[in-house]
Design an enzyme around this catalytic site. Structure first.
Site, PDB file in Angstrom:
ATOM      1  N   GLN A  35       0.854  -1.205   0.000  1.00  0.00           N
ATOM      2  CA  GLN A  35       0.000   0.000   0.000  1.00  0.00           C
ATOM      3  C   GLN A  35       0.884   1.247   0.000  1.00  0.00           C
ATOM      4  O   GLN A  35       2.071   1.195   0.307  1.00  0.00           O
ATOM      5  CB  GLN A  35      -0.899  -0.006   1.241  1.00  0.00           C
ATOM      6  CG  GLN A  35      -0.154  -0.162   2.565  1.00  0.00           C
ATOM      7  CD  GLN A  35      -0.987  -0.861   3.640  1.00  0.00           C
ATOM      8  OE1 GLN A  35      -2.218  -0.849   3.608  1.00  0.00           O
ATOM      9  NE2 GLN A  35      -0.303  -1.477   4.597  1.00  0.00           N
ATOM     10  N   GLU A 110       1.163  -8.274  11.660  1.00  0.00           N
ATOM     11  CA  GLU A 110       0.976  -7.117  10.762  1.00  0.00           C
ATOM     12  C   GLU A 110       1.564  -7.500   9.402  1.00  0.00           C
ATOM     13  O   GLU A 110       2.701  -7.970   9.334  1.00  0.00           O
ATOM     14  CB  GLU A 110       1.703  -5.914  11.366  1.00  0.00           C
ATOM     15  CG  GLU A 110       1.982  -4.749  10.405  1.00  0.00           C
ATOM     16  CD  GLU A 110       0.768  -4.150   9.746  1.00  0.00           C
ATOM     17  OE1 GLU A 110      -0.128  -3.685  10.463  1.00  0.00           O
ATOM     18  OE2 GLU A 110       0.722  -4.181   8.494  1.00  0.00           O
ATOM     19  N   ASP A 159      -7.202  -5.189  14.525  1.00  0.00           N
ATOM     20  CA  ASP A 159      -7.101  -3.750  14.261  1.00  0.00           C
ATOM     21  C   ASP A 159      -6.788  -3.561  12.778  1.00  0.00           C
ATOM     22  O   ASP A 159      -5.676  -3.191  12.383  1.00  0.00           O
ATOM     23  CB  ASP A 159      -5.983  -3.172  15.146  1.00  0.00           C
ATOM     24  CG  ASP A 159      -5.822  -1.677  14.947  1.00  0.00           C
ATOM     25  OD1 ASP A 159      -4.823  -1.128  15.461  1.00  0.00           O
ATOM     26  OD2 ASP A 159      -6.683  -1.073  14.282  1.00  0.00           O
TER      27      ASP A 159
HETATM   28  N1  SAM Z   1      -7.394   1.913  13.193  1.00  0.00           N
HETATM   29  C1  SAM Z   1      -7.269   1.777  11.749  1.00  0.00           C
HETATM   30  C2  SAM Z   1      -8.629   1.640  11.108  1.00  0.00           C
HETATM   31  O1  SAM Z   1      -9.611   1.532  11.861  1.00  0.00           O
HETATM   32  O2  SAM Z   1      -8.685   1.666   9.874  1.00  0.00           O
HETATM   33  C3  SAM Z   1      -6.386   0.595  11.444  1.00  0.00           C
HETATM   34  C4  SAM Z   1      -4.984   0.934  11.800  1.00  0.00           C
HETATM   35  S1  SAM Z   1      -3.721  -0.213  11.437  1.00  0.00           S
HETATM   36  C5  SAM Z   1      -2.588   0.872  10.716  1.00  0.00           C
HETATM   37  C6  SAM Z   1      -4.337  -1.197  10.105  1.00  0.00           C
HETATM   38  C7  SAM Z   1      -3.247  -2.206   9.713  1.00  0.00           C
HETATM   39  O3  SAM Z   1      -3.804  -3.407   9.174  1.00  0.00           O
HETATM   40  C8  SAM Z   1      -2.303  -1.677   8.617  1.00  0.00           C
HETATM   41  O4  SAM Z   1      -1.016  -1.485   9.168  1.00  0.00           O
HETATM   42  C9  SAM Z   1      -2.306  -2.760   7.540  1.00  0.00           C
HETATM   43  O5  SAM Z   1      -1.037  -2.973   6.952  1.00  0.00           O
HETATM   44  C10 SAM Z   1      -2.768  -3.961   8.342  1.00  0.00           C
HETATM   45  N2  SAM Z   1      -3.330  -5.054   7.527  1.00  0.00           N
HETATM   46  C11 SAM Z   1      -4.134  -4.951   6.431  1.00  0.00           C
HETATM   47  N3  SAM Z   1      -4.442  -6.181   5.958  1.00  0.00           N
HETATM   48  C12 SAM Z   1      -3.821  -7.080   6.776  1.00  0.00           C
HETATM   49  C13 SAM Z   1      -3.769  -8.506   6.814  1.00  0.00           C
HETATM   50  N4  SAM Z   1      -4.411  -9.244   5.908  1.00  0.00           N
HETATM   51  N5  SAM Z   1      -3.050  -9.106   7.803  1.00  0.00           N
HETATM   52  C14 SAM Z   1      -2.395  -8.352   8.735  1.00  0.00           C
HETATM   53  N6  SAM Z   1      -2.396  -6.992   8.752  1.00  0.00           N
HETATM   54  C15 SAM Z   1      -3.109  -6.367   7.778  1.00  0.00           C
END
Ligand code: SAM
Length: 283
Positions: A35, A110, A159
């Protein structure tokens, strides 16, 4: 307009709504394997983390999201020892889970290690969580990690970003079935489940699918100005306990310094406005 530089969030624009935040400067811009990762210094909300044009974290209000994601399940479980964050690469949810002396192991899965590195550089107060000796970092897809870990976790916090892009796999029924299997017999999961104003049909679908999987399912919410509609909610999915059974006062001493969560807010966050209760729970 008083300010010249504006960040326009590219989420919900197809629905004709967009949040704009005045910025001072861009601190980071990079494309990870998954991303676009951007960090801005804003005029009034502190630093801001943006993934694929969608606001993830601001210094101004992330406490409202991270405290409610972590402390509602942690205060609902009698003795959480092994916990997990899926996503949450900024470290904010992990930091809240680590406030409990009962936690012996805190895993985080993550998918994008660039998010972890960028958070360490620009959001050190959140990313300090990664330095805790109890933390185990697994860089990978949460959907895969769930399949590889059964009956392991007392509390799981998903999250995730929104169900477009890499987080799309973190919402379907089979992922929740894997969450249920990854929890201990009395484990509790809480998952980022969007806004009661903008996504009530989506939340109702999650609620009904999860009713088939977990002993106890509910939806609760927090108030957060920089997420679409100013609120975001969570699916409370539990193999045994509801959110009120273990809410004993003796444990709140660990959390007295919090800015959003307290035991009254814990209870109130499950009380939905009429339109939302009807749309999400059908009653
Ligand atoms: N609080 C935020 C929201 O409500 O949108 C989310 C914050 S956190 C930064 C979201 C994280 O999920 C990102 O760092 C992203 O890289 C991670 N992510 C997305 N898809 C994922 C997956 N399939 N497995 C693990 N992490 C993932």
């Amino acid at each position: 307009l008083a300010h010249t530089l504006w960040f326009n969030e590219n989420f919900e624009t197809d629905k004709g709504r967009m949040l704009s935040i005045a910025i001072k400067e861009q601190l980071y811009s990079g494309r990870s394997k998954y991303q676009q990762v951007d960090v801005y210094d804003t005029v009034s909300l502190g630093r801001m983390l943006v993934l694929d044009g969608v606001i993830m974290v601001t210094e101004f209000d992330n406490f409202a999201y991270h405290e409610m994601m972590a402390h509602v399940p942690m205060q609902s479980h009698p003795n959480p020892k092994k916990v997990l964050v899926i996503g949450g690469g900024d470290g904010g949810a992990l930091k809240e889970l680590l406030k409990y002396k009962s936690v012996e192991e805190a895993w985080i899965c993550e998918i994008d290690e660039d998010v972890i590195e960028v958070s360490k550089q620009f959001f050190p107060s959140l990313a300090e969580a990664f330095d805790d000796s109890r933390v185990k970092i697994n860089v990978g897809d949460g959907a895969v990690f769930m399949k590889e870990n059964q009956k392991q976790f007392d509390v799981i916090c998903v999250d995730s970003s929104d169900p477009i892009g890499p987080a799309e796999v973190l919402f379907p029924k089979d992922f929740y079935q894997d969450i249920q299997k990854a929890l201990t017999e009395d484990g509790i999961a809480t998952t980022q489940s969007e806004s009661m104003y903008y996504h009530k049909e989506f939340i109702n679908k999650l609620y009904l699918q999860n009713k088939d999987i977990f002993a106890y399912v509910d939806y609760y919410y927090t108030l957060i100005p920089t997420y679409p509609s100013g609120t975001i909610g969570y699916s409370f999915c539990s193999n045994k306990y509801g959110p009120m059974e273990n809410l004993n006062k003796s444990r709140t001493f660990e959390i007295k310094e919090l800015s959003y969560y307290n035991d009254e807010v814990h209870k109130a966050s499950f009380v939905l406005p009429g339109f939302a209760r009807k749309a999400i729970k059908g009653k």
